[in-house]
Each structure stands twice: as C-alpha cells, then as structure tokens.
Design a protein around this motif. Structure first.
Motif, PDB file in Angstrom:
ATOM      1  N   ASP A  58       0.854  -1.179   0.000  1.00  0.00           N
ATOM      2  CA  ASP A  58       0.000   0.000   0.000  1.00  0.00           C
ATOM      3  C   ASP A  58       0.890   1.228   0.000  1.00  0.00           C
ATOM      4  O   ASP A  58       1.732   1.387   0.879  1.00  0.00           O
ATOM      5  N   ARG A  59       0.689   2.073  -0.984  1.00  0.00           N
ATOM      6  CA  ARG A  59       1.566   3.227  -1.108  1.00  0.00           C
ATOM      7  C   ARG A  59       0.771   4.396  -1.641  1.00  0.00           C
ATOM      8  O   ARG A  59       0.000   4.251  -2.591  1.00  0.00           O
ATOM      9  N   GLY A  72      -9.795  20.629   3.636  1.00  0.00           N
ATOM     10  CA  GLY A  72      -9.941  19.925   2.360  1.00  0.00           C
ATOM     11  C   GLY A  72      -8.945  18.786   2.347  1.00  0.00           C
ATOM     12  O   GLY A  72      -7.829  18.919   2.856  1.00  0.00           O
ATOM     13  N   PHE A  73      -9.365  17.653   1.791  1.00  0.00           N
ATOM     14  CA  PHE A  73      -8.467  16.497   1.816  1.00  0.00           C
ATOM     15  C   PHE A  73      -8.596  15.714   0.524  1.00  0.00           C
ATOM     16  O   PHE A  73      -9.708  15.513   0.014  1.00  0.00           O
ATOM     17  N   ALA A  74      -7.483  15.284  -0.018  1.00  0.00           N
ATOM     18  CA  ALA A  74      -7.502  14.419  -1.202  1.00  0.00           C
ATOM     19  C   ALA A  74      -6.364  13.427  -1.063  1.00  0.00           C
ATOM     20  O   ALA A  74      -5.358  13.710  -0.407  1.00  0.00           O
ATOM     21  N   HIS A  75      -6.527  12.230  -1.628  1.00  0.00           N
ATOM     22  CA  HIS A  75      -5.407  11.289  -1.586  1.00  0.00           C
ATOM     23  C   HIS A  75      -5.204  10.636  -2.936  1.00  0.00           C
ATOM     24  O   HIS A  75      -6.104  10.621  -3.784  1.00  0.00           O
ATOM     25  N   SER A  77      -2.692   7.442  -5.104  1.00  0.00           N
ATOM     26  CA  SER A  77      -1.656   6.407  -5.043  1.00  0.00           C
ATOM     27  C   SER A  77      -0.555   6.719  -6.049  1.00  0.00           C
ATOM     28  O   SER A  77       0.387   5.953  -6.216  1.00  0.00           O
ATOM     29  N   TYR A 346      -2.902   6.625   4.447  1.00  0.00           N
ATOM     30  CA  TYR A 346      -2.854   7.866   3.663  1.00  0.00           C
ATOM     31  C   TYR A 346      -4.216   8.241   3.099  1.00  0.00           C
ATOM     32  O   TYR A 346      -4.417   9.353   2.645  1.00  0.00           O
ATOM     33  N   GLN A 347      -5.152   7.302   3.126  1.00  0.00           N
ATOM     34  CA  GLN A 347      -6.495   7.581   2.615  1.00  0.00           C
ATOM     35  C   GLN A 347      -7.407   8.226   3.657  1.00  0.00           C
ATOM     36  O   GLN A 347      -8.590   8.413   3.414  1.00  0.00           O
ATOM     37  N   LEU A 349      -8.124  11.138   6.993  1.00  0.00           N
ATOM     38  CA  LEU A 349      -7.775  12.354   7.727  1.00  0.00           C
ATOM     39  C   LEU A 349      -7.321  11.987   9.136  1.00  0.00           C
ATOM     40  O   LEU A 349      -7.887  11.089   9.751  1.00  0.00           O
TER      41      LEU A 349
END
Lengths: 472, 450
Positions: A58-59, A72-75, A77, A346-347, A349
């Motif tokens: 998982d990265r 605001g949040f975004a992720h 790969s 990382y996905q 908050l």
C-alpha cells in the motif's frame, strides 16, 4: 557505498515544497502531505491447513489543506510530482476561501524520532519461518485436550515508512514495524461449543518470537475454551468486579479514554467536557497515554501529523489534568499538540487517537484484592468494548471470567457483556494492585478508522459493575 | 453485471493470460472514488475527495494457494503482485478442495447500480444538502445539538477474470446523508442519529432523517437504570437488522464445514419459531446490499435459509460447496482487492408479520422497546450462541410506552431467542445494512440492571 534505501525520503524535499505551496494556492493557511509506503505479509492457518500466504503493498499520499475551520483532503496512489500536485489542487479547491496567492514553503532536515528498535526486520525473514509458527500454534493448541475441535491461527507483519511535511515547516519521518500472532480455538462438550482466543503483538520485528513462547500462547487460548465448557451462565445485576492485571485496560479505553479526546470534548460530545482540574476518578487512579512505550502495540516514533510521540498524564490521583490533542484541536486552543494525531492510512484524515493507555500501579497485593471480595466476579480476560462518549455509558465483553465466593475464585462463567457509566465506574475503583502489566494488542475504531493501540493496568476492583448474564 | 467496464476487464484478463501450466489464476481489479462532506455549526468542517485503485491476484497450483495485492494499477506493480502471489504458493498446505469458481449457468438478474444524476451531481449542492440537514435537525427540537452532519457518496468499478472462464465487470455508485445529535441531560448528553439513502440526492428525505435524529436523542432524556428481571423485548427495526446480521455467521457453509456453526447437524430441524422465515435475496433491488454477482463472479441468487422456523440451507462459496459436496449458492463475499473471497449472506430478509409496531407494543404487558444496542462484537458469540449486549430503550407497561431506560444489558442465547420469537411487525425498513429491519418481539430475555 552503504545502503540508503531506508533513509531516503519517499519523495524529494523540493517536490514536497512545491506540493505544499500548491496546497495553499487558494488562500488556505495550512497544507500538509502525508506519504506512506507499507509492505505487509500475512498468513492464515485454519482447520489444520495453511490456507493462504498474502503479500500486500500500500503506497500513496494524503494531502490536507486547512482554511480557518474548513479542511480539504484528497489522496492519491500516484507519487509522481504530477500526481501529488493534482491531489494538492483538489484539496486546495475543497478548502477554497476567496483569493489565492503565492506561498513559499521551505523544509529543513528531516526529523527522525524513534522509540522502537527492530532487530530482525520482518521482510528479511523467510516466509517459511512465519508459516512454521502457525503450525506450532496449531499443534500446541490441539495437544491441550481432546475436546479441542478447531484451531485458527494468523500471523501478520508490516513495515510502514511514513513521511510528513507541512507548510509550518514540520518535516518528519518514521519507520513503523509491527508483528502479530493470534489464535482462536473451539472446544466442544456436552453443553455445546466454547471458544478461546489470545494474541501477541509488538512494534518490533521477528525477534518477538525469541522473547515469547508461541506454544504458551496457544495453550492459554485452548485452556480458555476448555475451561468454559463447564462454565455456568453469568449472573445478572450489579456486583463487585475484580479485573486481572493486563486484561482490563480496555475498561479505561472505553470508560474515559475516548471521552478525553479533544475533538469530542471540543464538540461537547464528551461527559468529561469542562471537568479539567476536577476529581473525575478514584484518587487511586493515575491514567497515562504514552506513545513512547517501547515495543508496545501503540508505540510510534512520530504521530501521523509528524509530531514526536510523548507521554501524557491525563488523570493524576483522580484529578483530570489534560485531554489528548491533535494539530487542529491544539491550534484552535492555542496550545501544544500531544502526539495523538493519528490516521489509519494515507487515505484518511488524522484525528485525536489514543496510543498506549494505562493505569499506573497501586499498592495492594493482587491476592488480597480477591480475598477482600466476598461475592463478585473475577475477569481474567476482557473482550472488546464500545462507548457512547456523550452519556459515558460503555460496555465491554468478558471472554474469561469466574465467580468470586467468600474471597476465592471458583466457577467459570459463560461469556457476556458488562455495562457501566464511565465517570461512575472510575469513582468506584476501590482497590488497585501493585502488579501492572500491559494487555493484548488492540485495534481502536473511531469514525470508520482503525489504529493500533495498547492498554494496561494492575489488578483492580470496581465496587459495582453490571454483569449482563442470564442467571438471576 | 449491468454495465461492463472493458478497460478493467482486459486488465484482469491480461493477468489471467499469464497463467503457467497447472496454475489457476483469479485477478480482481477495482478502482473507485468518494466524496465526504461534513458540516458543523453551519460551516464546512471537511471536504474529502479521493480516488483509489488496486489489484488482488490469487493463484492455485496443485491444491496450494498464494495471494498478493497492491493498492495501484501501475503495470510494474501488477507484475510484482503476480510474482509475489506465485511465490506465496509454496507455503500453503495442499487442500484438495482449493479452487476457483466455475461458470454454473445461473443467469444474472439485471438491476440498476449506476445513477447518472449522482455521477454528475454538483459539489456545491452536496455541501448545501449537508448544511440543510443540520438546519432541519436543529429546527426539529430545541433541545437538540448537532455533533456532525454528513454527506457521503462513492463510485466503484470492478472486474474479475479467472482461468476457469469467469469474466465479470461492472460499476455502481451510491450516496447517503447522516446526522449525529446530542441532547443535554445534566452533565451527560444523550445521543441520536438519523440518515437517508437514495440512488441520487434527490431521493433523500432530509426531514425524516432530522426528525429521527432528534427523536432518538430526546427520547432517552432522563433515562434511568432499570432493575434486573426477565422481560419480553421488542426490537426496533434498526436493532433487528443487527440481530439478523449476526445469524449470517451461523448460516455460513464454511463455518459449518469447519465445525464453527451453532446450526451444525440441525438441517431440516426446527431452529426458530414457525413464524420466522429468513431469506437471503441480493436480487431484490430494494435491499441496500443488492448485487447481481457474488465475490467470485457467480450470479447472485435468492436462497431460503430458514422457512417457518425450519433450517433449510447454509450459504456457500465454491470452496465451501466443494467441501460439503454441494453447489455454490452464489454467496462468496469479498471485501475489496486486498483479500480473497469468503462466505456470507449478502442481503438478508425476514418475512414480515401483519402488525404495526404500535399493535405489537399494545400486546405486551411487561416489556421493553429496545431502541439501541451496543457491544454486539464483544458480547455475542456466534459459535457458542451466548448473547449479551448493552441496551437502551423504553419501558412497556400494559401495552403502553412508559419511561426511558438505559445502562442495562439484555442476555439470552441465539438458539433460545430464535425459538422465543413471539411476533413480527409489518414495518419493513430497507436500512443501509446487510439485513432488513422490522419490529421483532422476543420473550424471556434477561434484562440486567441495578
């Protein structure tokens, strides 16, 4: 040349600086990038067979942008500069507050804060050795008694490298290794089936198995199931409860741990709001949350906001001395963070989470605590729990428990939940042992995210808890 | 599936094509995205916009299984996953029943999983809806505070291909809103929640969600701890859904094969009151977890599990079916690309009775309406059948609702509770859970309090 793979940042600092600047391009006052690269191995044995060995990777990166009270949040790969800038743009738009502007972010050297020492990294250990452990567990559990009809065992390890940078100049990295072994056993008898469970987990490498006997673990789980075959229904009603050392930390996790998380307190969704400096527990109780506790399941070098882990005293001699804090909640109150900003991956908050939460030793001899209890229940192993932080009502399961009659531990009891109210139960602790021990590795769930946590306590007595059994 | 995703399907195919002699390969690929909006005190607290993707590869050779996954669809990563899965084969034990599903000719029943309006729904309106829900909640009752108001949506595309000839792909999207409430009660506060689900936001019933969230929190104001005694309970539809869901584990064919089901050796026997009929029917579009295929790519189908109280069937994946010398019931489950298939019920439905909740309550002399339970994971053992959960609710006296109570437990065994079902409501509620909700009356449950 020495091998530098583990020291290299996952993404170059100049790229991070540009991504953080992008995050602030819509006028936000804070931007942060969290990068994770995790490799894991797990193996499961069931019904006498090694069913499957699984390798996982998982990265990715999560980018958080804060503008006033809005996050605001975004992720993504995609760890290329293009991928990271696109995520930063998405997060920035989500937190957009009027005009943009150009913000320059400069990062210095990476801070590394380690609390765990890994002697034998799991990724250099052959998978066959990991599978071998499961076979030993299976054999040891089955050898305990002919009533053992099923054994399931699981091995898991992970090595997670994280890197966190933010527009305030925080730039931290950590490598978090975890190794876990668990076993579930089914025994059958005249009265039906019963189950036993035990687990072992630390933030160290494969050397964990040099220091711990896996056969012992298997035997404990098997004996728990066998013992319960002759168990009688648990009682109902309120009575004194003695909880064995290292098995009841979940009580504090539920009775007050969650209620001391600053995000819940900030929304007045905790029964402990506005109680700072007040007596909230028996004066016997000193409660600590400590992310630095070497090798324990909740030990972390840095939290998931890049803040070094630390030891925080939450309740001292019964008096509430502090809540737990993450960056946002601390910023709002104008105070320091406490190293409790954590996230599942990382996905996700970050939010306020516990690490290793435990009650310090008291003075009593644990045997005296039982002897002093005329009638009650002795809990040798607790199951999971759940709390409503606003009302303070919480439940937890008893996986292995016995009656106490005239100061002696007597008959085993079938499983049930216990229910109590946090503030009342904390005040009802009337005897505290001198035999502190940490408990099993746990996963704490909150708002859909699970993080690894530890807990612990000495043997103790609660004057009155409601046992949720069926016997009158 | 109703809409194929050719791009993902060919990606899965390209993995399967690399099978070496003697290897059976299953490739599962997926990608998706989500939006999450949270509002607090009229302000946007967070806005999350995220995308993810991944691949899981299972290889079986000579009865041994290996598995690997990665959270990316980069070609180099997929090659690495295939190599890891292959390497992992050697550590497995030979299992004569190991294998992949094979097409069984059962036809899929088409359903609608994709809503174009939701896919194109503007972000600003999502935030507006979330703010509106908070406002409605606060307006519903002056004693109520809102802890958080949420909007969530997500979309996913998946494809599975196997060397045994399974090729399935499809996409779906969904959305819901929820609100968590607090009502102050001295030093403490009582909590509530409400939600609404729809194919698209235009189907939301915000007023109902707000009303329920307010009612749930305020209903418990001033609640006290009851004395211990044996009572008749009526489970609110939301609680019944949780109760029924836990039966999935006991009806799981793999648990049966491995000696972990409390229903072992009970097939065709009376395990529940004759009024109780339980069906697993993912082909019913009304069910929140409805699907057209299972976790192995076989058609989802309707299975009668308990009929008039008699145990009729266990649910199976292809693996558990081979072990038990039967056929898959289309009940393989899958939690995403990071794991192989398991077994479980997909969309559980209890056949409703013919009374309203009010009529059921009117027939109870001494009982409790159970509004909420806690600790289902810690106090219910689906192998031994021991059942004990925390609860809150409202006292029923002579057919009338009375005072609220809390901080007590209800306990029995699953075996006994099923046999003690007294009546069922007609108030079917298609909750966003694995099992349908309706009011369920159960006698002789131990309530433990002071």
């Amino acid at each position: 040349m020495t091998k530098t793979q583990t020291v290299e940042p996952l993404v170059a600092p100049d790229v991070l600086e540009r991504v953080l600047a992008k995050g602030r391009s819509t006028g936000a006052d804070f931007s942060e990038i969290y990068i994770e690269d995790k490799r894991s191995t797990s193996a499961g044995l069931d019904d006498g067979k090694v069913e499957q060995v699984t390798s996982g990777r998982d990265r990715g990166a999560g980018i958080r942008v804060v503008s006033g009270e809005t996050t605001g949040f975004a992720h993504t790969s995609d760890l290329s500069e293009r991928g990271l800038l696109a995520a930063a743009q998405a997060a920035a738009l989500a937190a957009k507050q009027g005009d943009g502007g150009v913000h320059k972010v400069q990062l210095g050297d990476v801070l590394r804060h380690s609390v765990n020492t890994v002697k034998l990294s799991p990724d250099v250990v052959e998978k066959s050795r990991k599978v071998e452990l499961l076979k030993r567990v299976d054999a040891a559990a089955r050898a305990v008694n002919a009533s053992i009809v099923q054994v399931s065992a699981g091995y898991g390890d992970s090595r997670k490298r994280i890197l966190i940078a933010n527009s305030n100049g925080v730039f931290s990295a950590d490598e978090q290794v975890r190794t876990l072994l668990r076993v579930s056993v089914v025994a059958t008898g005249d009265g039906g089936m019963q189950t036993g469970y035990d687990s072992l987990g630390h933030t160290i490498g494969f050397e964990m198995f040099d220091e711990n006997d896996v056969e012992e673990l298997a035997i404990r789980a098997a004996k728990q199931a066998v013992t319960k075959l002759s168990a009688r229904p648990a009682p109902s009603g309120a009575m004194p409860v003695v909880i064995k050392r290292g098995s009841g930390g979940v009580l504090f996790h539920e009775a007050c741990g969650h209620g001391l998380e600053a995000d819940l307190v900030g929304k007045s969704a905790s029964v402990y709001r506005g109680k700072m400096g007040e007596l909230v527990a028996s004066p016997l109780v000193t409660l600590v949350d400590d992310g630095t506790m070497t090798a324990e399941w909740g030990a972390i070098g840095i939290d998931d906001e890049g803040h070094p882990s630390q030891r925080n005293t939450l309740i001292k001699d019964g008096v509430l001395t502090d809540y737990m804090w993450d960056y946002l909640r601390a910023r709002k109150e104008g105070r320091a963070q406490s190293g409790n900003g954590r996230r599942q991956s990382y996905q996700h908050l970050p939010m306020v989470r516990m690490t290793n939460t435990f009650v310090l030793n008291g003075k009593e001899d644990p045997d005296d605590i039982v002897r002093d209890t005329k009638q009650g229940v002795y809990i040798a192993k607790l199951g999971g729990g759940q709390v409503d932080t606003a009302s303070g009502d919480f439940v937890f399961g008893m996986a292995e428990a016995y009656l106490i009659e005239n100061g002696e531990i007597t008959e085993p009891l079938r499983e049930s939940n216990l229910i109590g109210n946090g503030p009342e139960v904390l005040k009802d602790i009337d005897l505290l042992g001198n035999d502190f021990a940490m408990g099993n590795p746990g996963t704490c769930g909150k708002d859909g995210q699970g993080v690894p946590v530890g807990d612990g306590q000495p043997t103790l007595r609660v004057r009155s808890l409601t046992i949720g059994g069926t016997a009158a | 599936m109703s809409v194929g995703v050719p791009e993902l399907q060919s990606l899965a195919d390209s993995v399967v094509e690399q099978a070496k002699p003697g290897e059976h390969i299953e490739a599962y690929v997926s990608r998706g995205g989500e939006t999450s909006v949270r509002v607090y005190e009229g302000e946007l607290e967070h806005f999350v916009s995220a995308q993810s993707e991944g691949v899981g590869i299972r290889i079986i050779k000579d009865g041994r299984t290996g598995f690997a996954y990665a959270g990316t669809l980069e070609p180099s990563a997929i090659a690495e996953v295939l190599a890891e899965a292959r390497d992992n084969i050697q550590f497995g034990t030979v299992d004569q029943w190991a294998g992949l599903a094979e097409p069984d000719g059962v036809a899929q029943i088409p359903q609608k999983f994709w809503d174009e309006e939701l896919a194109n729904y503007p972000t600003d309106k999502k935030i507006e809806i979330t703010k509106e829900l908070e406002k409605l909640t606060l307006a519903a009752d002056s004693r109520v505070r809102a802890e958080q108001s949420n909007y969530e949506d997500g979309w996913a595309e998946t494809a599975v291909s196997t060397t045994t000839g399974i090729r399935e792909s499809g996409r779906g999207n969904s959305c819901y809103v929820s609100v968590a409430t607090l009502a102050d009660d001295g030093d403490e506060a009582q909590t509530g929640f409400g939600f609404s689900v729809g194919d698209s936001p235009k189907e939301f019933d915000l007023k109902k969600a707000a009303r329920e969230a307010a009612d749930r929190a305020t209903r418990l104001l001033g609640a006290t701890k009851p004395a211990s005694k044996s009572v008749t309970i009526i489970l609110d539809p939301y609680v019944t859904s949780q109760f029924v869901s836990i039966l999935s584990s006991a009806l799981n064919g793999e648990n049966l094969a491995k000696g972990r089901s409390l229903f072992a050796d009970r097939l065709n026997e009376q395990v529940a009151d004759p009024r109780f009929t339980l069906v697993d029917d993912p082909t019913n579009e009304l069910a929140y977890t409805a699907t057209d295929i299972d976790g192995e790519g076989l058609a989802a189908r309707r299975n009668i599990l308990i009929e008039n109280g008699v145990l009729k069937k266990f649910v199976h994946s292809s693996y558990s079916a081979r072990r038990m010398n039967t056929k898959s019931t289309g009940n393989a489950t899958r939690g995403g690309f990071s794991g192989g298939p398991g077994v479980g019920c997909l969309a559980m439905q209890v056949q409703p009775g013919n009374k309203t909740q009010a009529e059921l309550i009117a027939a109870i002399d001494d009982g409790v309406l159970i509004q909420d339970v806690s600790g289902m994971h810690s106090g219910v053992n689906t192998i031994s059948g021991d059942f004990s959960t925390g609860a809150s609710g409202i006292v029923i006296k002579n057919g009338t609702l009375g005072a609220p109570i809390r901080e007590f437990t209800i306990a029995s065994t699953l075996q006994k509770m099923l046999l003690n079902i007294l009546d069922l409501g007609n108030d079917i509620d298609w909750l966003p859970m694995r099992a349908v909700g309706l009011s369920l009356v159960i006698s002789d449950v131990m309530m433990s309090g002071s």
